[in-house]
Write a protein that holds these residues in place. Sequence first.
Motif, PDB file in Angstrom:
ATOM      1  N   HIS A 221      -5.746  -1.454   4.138  1.00 57.14           N
ATOM      2  CA  HIS A 221      -6.731  -0.647   4.857  1.00 57.14           C
ATOM      3  C   HIS A 221      -6.119   0.602   5.467  1.00 57.14           C
ATOM      4  N   SER A 222      -4.800   0.620   5.630  1.00 59.01           N
ATOM      5  CA  SER A 222      -4.153   1.780   6.261  1.00 59.01           C
ATOM      6  C   SER A 222      -2.670   1.755   5.921  1.00 59.01           C
ATOM      7  N   GLY A 223      -1.980   2.798   6.322  1.00 56.20           N
ATOM      8  CA  GLY A 223      -0.539   2.849   6.094  1.00 56.20           C
ATOM      9  C   GLY A 223       0.185   1.750   6.853  1.00 56.20           C
ATOM     10  N   THR A 224      -0.260   1.477   8.066  1.00 55.11           N
ATOM     11  CA  THR A 224       0.366   0.421   8.854  1.00 55.11           C
ATOM     12  C   THR A 224       0.155  -0.941   8.196  1.00 55.11           C
ATOM     13  N   GLN A 225      -1.065  -1.181   7.692  1.00 56.70           N
ATOM     14  CA  GLN A 225      -1.341  -2.448   6.985  1.00 56.70           C
ATOM     15  C   GLN A 225      -0.464  -2.580   5.744  1.00 56.70           C
ATOM     16  N   ALA A 226      -0.219  -1.448   5.071  1.00 60.05           N
ATOM     17  CA  ALA A 226       0.652  -1.473   3.889  1.00 60.05           C
ATOM     18  C   ALA A 226       2.071  -1.864   4.302  1.00 60.05           C
ATOM     19  N   ASN A 227       2.519  -1.355   5.449  1.00 64.86           N
ATOM     20  CA  ASN A 227       3.871  -1.698   5.906  1.00 64.86           C
ATOM     21  C   ASN A 227       3.973  -3.152   6.360  1.00 64.86           C
ATOM     22  N   ILE A 228       2.894  -3.675   6.956  1.00 66.16           N
ATOM     23  CA  ILE A 228       2.884  -5.102   7.304  1.00 66.16           C
ATOM     24  C   ILE A 228       3.120  -5.919   6.038  1.00 66.16           C
TER      25      ILE A 228
ATOM     26  N   GLY B 157      10.345   9.177  13.077  1.00 67.11           N
ATOM     27  CA  GLY B 157       9.903   7.948  12.411  1.00 67.11           C
ATOM     28  C   GLY B 157       8.475   7.586  12.804  1.00 67.11           C
ATOM     29  N   HIS B 158       7.998   6.415  12.349  1.00 70.25           N
ATOM     30  CA  HIS B 158       6.615   6.023  12.629  1.00 70.25           C
ATOM     31  C   HIS B 158       6.564   4.737  13.445  1.00 70.25           C
ATOM     32  N   LEU B 159       5.490   4.558  14.201  1.00 67.82           N
ATOM     33  CA  LEU B 159       5.291   3.354  15.022  1.00 67.82           C
ATOM     34  C   LEU B 159       5.523   2.069  14.228  1.00 67.82           C
ATOM     35  N   SER B 160       5.097   2.065  12.978  1.00 66.54           N
ATOM     36  CA  SER B 160       5.229   0.849  12.165  1.00 66.54           C
ATOM     37  C   SER B 160       6.650   0.680  11.617  1.00 66.54           C
ATOM     38  N   HIS B 161       7.587   1.489  12.107  1.00 64.49           N
ATOM     39  CA  HIS B 161       8.995   1.346  11.725  1.00 64.49           C
ATOM     40  C   HIS B 161       9.809   0.818  12.910  1.00 64.49           C
TER      41      HIS B 161
ATOM     42  N   GLY C 108      11.572   7.259   5.298  1.00 63.43           N
ATOM     43  CA  GLY C 108      10.265   7.899   5.396  1.00 63.43           C
ATOM     44  C   GLY C 108       9.985   8.229   6.847  1.00 63.43           C
ATOM     45  N   ALA C 109       9.150   9.231   7.079  1.00 59.35           N
ATOM     46  CA  ALA C 109       8.968   9.755   8.430  1.00 59.35           C
ATOM     47  C   ALA C 109       7.589  10.363   8.610  1.00 59.35           C
ATOM     48  N   SER C 110       7.266  10.604   9.882  1.00 59.92           N
ATOM     49  CA  SER C 110       6.000  11.260  10.213  1.00 59.92           C
ATOM     50  C   SER C 110       6.211  12.694  10.676  1.00 59.92           C
ATOM     51  N   ALA C 111       7.438  13.017  11.037  1.00 63.72           N
ATOM     52  CA  ALA C 111       7.694  14.356  11.573  1.00 63.72           C
ATOM     53  C   ALA C 111       9.098  14.805  11.183  1.00 63.72           C
TER      54      ALA C 111
ATOM     55  N   VAL D 155      10.485   2.379   0.963  1.00 66.59           N
ATOM     56  CA  VAL D 155      10.197   3.785   1.268  1.00 66.59           C
ATOM     57  C   VAL D 155       8.739   3.913   1.684  1.00 66.59           C
ATOM     58  N   ASP D 156       8.526   4.506   2.841  1.00 67.91           N
ATOM     59  CA  ASP D 156       7.182   4.792   3.340  1.00 67.91           C
ATOM     60  C   ASP D 156       6.956   6.299   3.162  1.00 67.91           C
ATOM     61  N   GLN D 157       6.255   6.649   2.097  1.00 68.22           N
ATOM     62  CA  GLN D 157       6.069   8.073   1.805  1.00 68.22           C
ATOM     63  C   GLN D 157       4.690   8.573   2.284  1.00 68.22           C
ATOM     64  N   ALA D 158       4.232   7.999   3.409  1.00 68.51           N
ATOM     65  CA  ALA D 158       2.892   8.312   3.909  1.00 68.51           C
ATOM     66  C   ALA D 158       2.600   9.814   3.939  1.00 68.51           C
ATOM     67  N   HIS D 159       3.493  10.560   4.573  1.00 68.89           N
ATOM     68  CA  HIS D 159       3.201  11.978   4.749  1.00 68.89           C
ATOM     69  C   HIS D 159       3.286  12.770   3.454  1.00 68.89           C
ATOM     70  N   ILE D 160       4.271  12.429   2.626  1.00 72.85           N
ATOM     71  CA  ILE D 160       4.568  13.298   1.479  1.00 72.85           C
ATOM     72  C   ILE D 160       3.990  12.791   0.167  1.00 72.85           C
TER      73      ILE D 160
ATOM     74  N   MET E 260       2.406   3.925   1.260  1.00 71.75           N
ATOM     75  CA  MET E 260       1.931   5.274   1.629  1.00 71.75           C
ATOM     76  C   MET E 260       0.524   5.189   2.203  1.00 71.75           C
ATOM     77  N   THR E 261       0.111   6.287   2.818  1.00 71.73           N
ATOM     78  CA  THR E 261      -1.291   6.453   3.179  1.00 71.73           C
ATOM     79  C   THR E 261      -1.937   7.293   2.082  1.00 71.73           C
ATOM     80  N   THR E 262      -3.246   7.141   1.943  1.00 74.75           N
ATOM     81  CA  THR E 262      -3.948   7.919   0.919  1.00 74.75           C
ATOM     82  C   THR E 262      -4.661   9.138   1.512  1.00 74.75           C
ATOM     83  N   HIS E 263      -4.621   9.296   2.859  1.00 76.57           N
ATOM     84  CA  HIS E 263      -5.456  10.330   3.489  1.00 76.57           C
ATOM     85  C   HIS E 263      -4.694  11.541   3.999  1.00 76.57           C
ATOM     86  N   LYS E 264      -3.399  11.593   3.807  1.00 78.61           N
ATOM     87  CA  LYS E 264      -2.639  12.744   4.327  1.00 78.61           C
ATOM     88  C   LYS E 264      -2.533  13.790   3.223  1.00 78.61           C
ATOM     89  N   THR E 265      -1.320  14.107   2.773  1.00 79.96           N
ATOM     90  CA  THR E 265      -1.251  15.140   1.712  1.00 79.96           C
ATOM     91  C   THR E 265      -1.917  14.684   0.410  1.00 79.96           C
TER      92      THR E 265
HETATM   93  C1  LIG Z   1       0.732   8.030   9.094  1.00 79.03           C
HETATM   94  C2  LIG Z   1       1.862   7.123   8.826  1.00 79.03           C
HETATM   95  C3  LIG Z   1       1.675   5.741   8.722  1.00 79.03           C
HETATM   96  C4  LIG Z   1       0.440   4.978   9.140  1.00 79.03           C
HETATM   97  O1  LIG Z   1      -0.737   5.283   8.711  1.00 79.03           O
HETATM   98  P1  LIG Z   1      -2.072   4.657   9.340  1.00 79.03           P
HETATM   99  O2  LIG Z   1      -2.981   4.750   8.185  1.00 79.03           O
HETATM  100  O3  LIG Z   1      -2.415   5.517  10.490  1.00 79.03           O
HETATM  101  O4  LIG Z   1      -1.791   3.258   9.732  1.00 79.03           O
HETATM  102  C5  LIG Z   1       2.751   4.958   8.349  1.00 79.03           C
HETATM  103  N1  LIG Z   1       3.950   5.505   8.125  1.00 79.03           N
HETATM  104  C6  LIG Z   1       4.169   6.828   8.245  1.00 79.03           C
HETATM  105  C7  LIG Z   1       5.527   7.350   7.988  1.00 79.03           C
HETATM  106  C8  LIG Z   1       3.136   7.671   8.614  1.00 79.03           C
HETATM  107  O5  LIG Z   1       3.367   8.968   8.771  1.00 79.03           O
END
Ligand SMILES: *Cc1c(COP(=O)(O)O)cnc(C)c1O
Length: 421
Positions: A101-108, A130-134, A179-182, A205-210, A231-236
Motif C-alpha cells: 500500500h505504500s513505500g513503508t509497507q514495502a519495507n516492512i 535516510g527515511h523513517l522506515s530505515h 536509498g534515501a529521501s534527501a 535497496v529502497d529506491q523510493a525517490h529515484i 520503491m514508492t510509485t508516487h514520487k518520480t
Molecule cells: C517516501 C519514502 C518511503 C515511504 O513512502 P510512503 O509511501 O510514504 O510510506 C520509503 N523510503 C524512502 C527512501 C522514501 O523516500
Amino acid sequence: MQSPSLTASNLSVRPTDEALWAAVGQETARQEGQLELIASENHTSREVMAAMGTVLTNKYAEGYPGKRYYGGCEFVDVVEDLARDRAKQLFGAAQANVQPHSGTQANIAALMALAKPRDRVLAMSLDHGGHLSHGHPKNFSGVFYEFKSYGVEKDTERLDMNRVREAALEFKPAVIMAGASAYSRGIDFAAFGAIAKEVGAKLLVDQAHIAGLVAGGKHPSPVPHADVVTMTTHKTLRGPRGGLIVCNDENVMKAINSAVFPGGQGGPFMHVIAAKAVAFREALDKSFAVYAAQVCANAKVLAETLAARGLRIVSGGTDNHLMLVDVTPMKLTGKDAENVLHSVDLTCNKNLIPYDQNPPSKASGVRLGTAAITTRGLKEAHMRQLGNWIADVLAEPTNTSVATRVRGEVGELCRSFPIYR
Ligand SMILES: *Cc1c(COP(=O)(O)O)cnc(C)c1O
C-alpha cells in the motif's frame, strides 16, 4: 478509443457531498495555483486517477493472481498481471509484487523476508537523508530490528563507500539498506552490492525517490546488485500513491509475497494496482525517458541559479531530481524559509542538512524537487526564473512588495502551465 474506466470514474458523477467536494475543489485549485517543489510529490495523469476511481475498489482479492481466497477474481487477476508484467519490464527484474500500500509497507515486507526480528540492519542516517522506515525508533523498523546508521562525510556531504564498508565490517549486519529521501547525489549500488557480499549481508535497496529516474535511465539501476528493491510509485515514478517490490530470485519473491500478504497486509487495493499498471505503461513509453532527463536538467539549473544567488547547495549540487538548500547564509531557518516560500505559492518542506546545528523542528535547509514542476511542463528557462524568485524572497523575507511581485509572477507561470487542462 472507448474508455469505460473514465466514464465509470468519480470524475463523471454528479456530486452530492458538498462539503467533501468543496475541499477537493480547493485542493485542485491549490495544486494548479502553486508550484509544487516538495521532492516526493508529482502530478499523475488523468488516466492514473481514473483507474483509482473505478469499481475495482469494491473487490476483495486476498492472495495473488490464480491463487485467491475469494471468487470472482478473474478480471482483477488480469489487472494485477498487467501491473506485474509491466513492473518487471520497466525495472528489468524477473519478479514483482505490486500490492504494498505504500513505500513503508514495502519495507516492512522486505525486512520480514530478509531478516528475523532483532537482526542487525545497517542503513543511512535519518539526519543525513535516510527515511523513517530505515530505523527510526518509533517506526516498525527501529522497534523490531537493531539498526545502526552510516552517514555522509562532513566535508563532501556525500557517502564515502569506504566508510560504509568499515561500518558494515564492524557491525556485521544481516541486511544493508541503501536509498534515501534527501540525498542529491548518485548512489553506487554496485559498491553496496560488493560490501554486502563481503560481509555476508543481504542488500535491500529502497529506491523510493529515484524510481522514476531509474525507469527513465537517469540513475543506474540497483536491480542487478540488490537482493530486493523496494520503491514508492508516487514520487518520480508519477503513479498512484503506493509501493512496489522487485527482485530477481524466485525464492526471495516467495518470501516477499508471503510477507506482503498475509504478513503485513490484507486485501490488495485493486483500484490502486490498476492505476499502477497505467503508470508503468506510461513509464515504459519513450516519452518518460525525456521526462526523467528534463527533471534532472531542471534540478541542475535550479541549483546553479540558487548557488549563484548566495544560497548554499548541500554537497555542491545535484545529480538527481532534488537538492538540499542551506538557507543559513540568508540568516533564516528552514522553517522560516518554508513559510516565506509558502506565502508566495511555492510549496516545499524544511529539511535537516547534514550535521545540522538546528533541531528538526527548525532545521537549516529546505528540500526542493523538480519532479512535479517538470510534469506541468517547466524547462530550464523557468528554473532560472524560479531560482531568482526563491532567492529574492529569502533575501528579503519581510519585504511585502517583493512578496507581492513574486506571488504574482508565480501565479502567471502557473496559469501558463495548467496541470489538468
Ligand atoms: C517516501 C519514502 C518511503 C515511504 O513512502 P510512503 O509511501 O510514504 O510510506 C520509503 N523510503 C524512502 C527512501 C522514501 O523516500
